[in-house]
Design a protein around this motif. Structure first.
Motif, PDB file in Angstrom:
ATOM      1  N   ASN A  73      11.635  10.078  -5.652  1.00  0.00           N
ATOM      2  CA  ASN A  73      12.483   9.212  -4.836  1.00  0.00           C
ATOM      3  C   ASN A  73      11.619   8.118  -4.217  1.00  0.00           C
ATOM      4  O   ASN A  73      10.602   8.407  -3.580  1.00  0.00           O
ATOM      5  CB  ASN A  73      13.177  10.018  -3.734  1.00  0.00           C
ATOM      6  CG  ASN A  73      13.896   9.117  -2.737  1.00  0.00           C
ATOM      7  OD1 ASN A  73      13.395   8.865  -1.649  1.00  0.00           O
ATOM      8  ND2 ASN A  73      15.057   8.616  -3.115  1.00  0.00           N
ATOM      9  N   THR A 114      15.141  11.483 -11.980  1.00  0.00           N
ATOM     10  CA  THR A 114      15.361  12.925 -12.066  1.00  0.00           C
ATOM     11  C   THR A 114      15.137  13.413 -13.490  1.00  0.00           C
ATOM     12  O   THR A 114      15.307  12.677 -14.459  1.00  0.00           O
ATOM     13  CB  THR A 114      16.786  13.307 -11.619  1.00  0.00           C
ATOM     14  OG1 THR A 114      17.739  12.607 -12.424  1.00  0.00           O
ATOM     15  CG2 THR A 114      17.006  12.969 -10.157  1.00  0.00           C
ATOM     16  N   SER A 115      14.739  14.668 -13.577  1.00  0.00           N
ATOM     17  CA  SER A 115      14.461  15.332 -14.842  1.00  0.00           C
ATOM     18  C   SER A 115      14.551  16.826 -14.580  1.00  0.00           C
ATOM     19  O   SER A 115      14.482  17.261 -13.429  1.00  0.00           O
ATOM     20  CB  SER A 115      13.059  14.946 -15.332  1.00  0.00           C
ATOM     21  OG  SER A 115      12.599  15.850 -16.308  1.00  0.00           O
ATOM     22  N   LYS A 131      11.383  15.382  -9.739  1.00  0.00           N
ATOM     23  CA  LYS A 131      12.213  14.423  -9.023  1.00  0.00           C
ATOM     24  C   LYS A 131      11.294  13.443  -8.298  1.00  0.00           C
ATOM     25  O   LYS A 131      10.321  13.851  -7.670  1.00  0.00           O
ATOM     26  CB  LYS A 131      13.118  15.123  -8.010  1.00  0.00           C
ATOM     27  CG  LYS A 131      14.196  16.005  -8.625  1.00  0.00           C
ATOM     28  CD  LYS A 131      15.062  16.635  -7.539  1.00  0.00           C
ATOM     29  CE  LYS A 131      16.137  17.525  -8.150  1.00  0.00           C
ATOM     30  NZ  LYS A 131      16.980  18.162  -7.098  1.00  0.00           N
ATOM     31  N   TYR A 186       4.155  18.980  -4.742  1.00  0.00           N
ATOM     32  CA  TYR A 186       5.064  18.223  -3.878  1.00  0.00           C
ATOM     33  C   TYR A 186       4.218  17.334  -2.978  1.00  0.00           C
ATOM     34  O   TYR A 186       3.234  17.787  -2.379  1.00  0.00           O
ATOM     35  CB  TYR A 186       5.913  19.167  -3.025  1.00  0.00           C
ATOM     36  CG  TYR A 186       6.872  18.448  -2.101  1.00  0.00           C
ATOM     37  CD1 TYR A 186       8.160  18.135  -2.522  1.00  0.00           C
ATOM     38  CD2 TYR A 186       6.486  18.079  -0.817  1.00  0.00           C
ATOM     39  CE1 TYR A 186       9.043  17.469  -1.686  1.00  0.00           C
ATOM     40  CE2 TYR A 186       7.360  17.411   0.028  1.00  0.00           C
ATOM     41  CZ  TYR A 186       8.637  17.106  -0.412  1.00  0.00           C
ATOM     42  OH  TYR A 186       9.509  16.439   0.417  1.00  0.00           O
ATOM     43  N   ASP A 238      15.695   6.431  -7.825  1.00  0.00           N
ATOM     44  CA  ASP A 238      15.715   7.885  -7.983  1.00  0.00           C
ATOM     45  C   ASP A 238      15.484   8.217  -9.447  1.00  0.00           C
ATOM     46  O   ASP A 238      16.214   7.737 -10.322  1.00  0.00           O
ATOM     47  CB  ASP A 238      17.051   8.469  -7.526  1.00  0.00           C
ATOM     48  CG  ASP A 238      17.155   8.553  -6.019  1.00  0.00           C
ATOM     49  OD1 ASP A 238      16.366   9.304  -5.420  1.00  0.00           O
ATOM     50  OD2 ASP A 238      18.008   7.851  -5.442  1.00  0.00           O
ATOM     51  N   ASP A 252       8.450  15.573  -6.339  1.00  0.00           N
ATOM     52  CA  ASP A 252       8.674  17.018  -6.362  1.00  0.00           C
ATOM     53  C   ASP A 252       8.638  17.480  -7.821  1.00  0.00           C
ATOM     54  O   ASP A 252       9.553  17.201  -8.597  1.00  0.00           O
ATOM     55  CB  ASP A 252      10.030  17.344  -5.727  1.00  0.00           C
ATOM     56  CG  ASP A 252      10.259  18.846  -5.577  1.00  0.00           C
ATOM     57  OD1 ASP A 252       9.361  19.629  -5.947  1.00  0.00           O
ATOM     58  OD2 ASP A 252      11.339  19.232  -5.091  1.00  0.00           O
ATOM     59  N   LYS A 310       8.261  20.741 -10.334  1.00  0.00           N
ATOM     60  CA  LYS A 310       8.378  22.198 -10.363  1.00  0.00           C
ATOM     61  C   LYS A 310       7.234  22.855 -11.122  1.00  0.00           C
ATOM     62  O   LYS A 310       6.731  23.906 -10.733  1.00  0.00           O
ATOM     63  CB  LYS A 310       9.717  22.599 -10.993  1.00  0.00           C
ATOM     64  CG  LYS A 310      10.934  22.140 -10.203  1.00  0.00           C
ATOM     65  CD  LYS A 310      12.215  22.525 -10.920  1.00  0.00           C
ATOM     66  CE  LYS A 310      13.443  22.046 -10.155  1.00  0.00           C
ATOM     67  NZ  LYS A 310      14.698  22.393 -10.875  1.00  0.00           N
TER      68      LYS A 310
END
Length: 309
Positions: A44, A37-38, A42, A84, A35, A64, A66
């Motif tokens: 996974n 994250t930031s 993201k 995405y 995983d 994903d 943004k």
């Protein structure tokens, strides 16, 4: 046995990242998950499997993002918009990534392998996918076709059929409305196509929009993404107006040069049709020098109109 590890980097290419991973080892077979994250993305990776004997790996992934613009320092280019996607990645001598995305409306089916990225578009919004690139979009449409990008040669080829194509607000739309009174944004085109190539900061190609009564052909188009300039010819028939011209200069505020002679001749033919009837007008065209006389008159009229336009 299993290995768990966490990694935090507050400045990975200017982006804060946190990575959490688990690897389970059973002799020569490894399973893994990850995983990442930031604030901006993201990632996974699940159901990962690595065969140490064969040197092969495979896993599923979800990405994903943004805002792609926030990852400029990581990606090396300022892409725009959200993204995405989900799919499968494999390694067997080289990396192979396949996936699906609905980020741009419709469906994008993409494959990354060795030196290239191939994307199949199915009813994808042309306006939305163009937000990936720093080039303003003149139209929106549902695009079905192919995009191929070669990472080694840094070339891109786009071939797509367009349906429900509609104009967006632009300098070209404003000028044609001002000069000819045509409301281009009310038109819709289903018989349309775009073909373009990209190499060395230059986009070349054509755009053809057509329906039963109208068309706009943008040909010989050249866009320099480094200088932010455009140079293209267009042929226009819409809402009882017909002419051609050239669009050139800055992409943000291009110049538009209209060939008024074709517009004047078209208007002359309409007036003669009303006065003499279409059959009589066609007879004039067939007479010796008849067509030339119209061209001369149209040329004089166009010169006169340019004094005021």
């Amino acid at each position: 046995g299993s290995i768990l590890y966490d990694v935090q980097d507050n400045n990975f290419s200017g982006i804060p990242l946190y990575v959490q991973s688990k690897v389970t080892i059973d002799d020569m077979q490894h399973s893994f998950s990850l995983d990442l994250t930031s604030p901006h993305l993201k990632v996974n990776i699940s159901k990962g499997h690595y065969d140490q004997t064969e040197g092969r790996a495979e896993a599923f992934y979800i990405v994903d993002i943004k805002d792609l613009a926030k990852l400029e320092t990581l990606l090396g280019h300022k892409y725009l918009g959200a993204f995405y996607a989900m799919g499968e990645l494999r390694y067997d001598k080289y990396v192979h990534i396949s996936g699906l995305s609905k980020s741009f409306g419709g469906m994008s089916d993409f494959t990354f392998e060795r030196d290239g990225l191939h994307v199949k578009l199915d009813d994808v919004s042309l306006k939305d996918i163009m937000t990936l690139f720093p080039v303003p979009s003149m139209i929106d449409a549902a695009a079905t076709g192919d995009i191929h990008y070669n990472f080694i040669r840094e070339t891109m080829i786009v071939n797509a059929d367009l349906t429900n194509a509609k104009f967006l607000r632009s300098k070209l739309v404003d000028i044609i409305h001002e000069k000819a009174g045509v409301k281009m944004m009310k038109e819709s085109f289903d018989q349309s196509r775009i073909e373009m190539s990209y190499y060395n900061n230059t986009i070349r190609g054509f755009l053809k929009l057509k329906n039963k009564n109208s068309h706009l052909f943008l040909t010989g188009a050249t866009v320099n993404t480094e200088r932010n300039t455009i140079d293209a010819y267009f042929d226009f028939k819409m809402q009882k107006q017909e002419f051609r011209g050239k669009v050139f200069g800055s992409l943000d505020n291009p110049e538009v040069n209209l060939d008024m002679q074709k517009l004047v001749k078209y208007q002359m033919d309409k007036q003669l049709d009303k006065m003499l009837g279409k059959k009589a007008n066609k007879l004039i065209d067939k007479m010796p020098m008849g067509g030339m006389a119209k061209d001369v008159a149209a040329g004089m009229g166009a010169t006169f109109m340019r004094m005021f336009f």
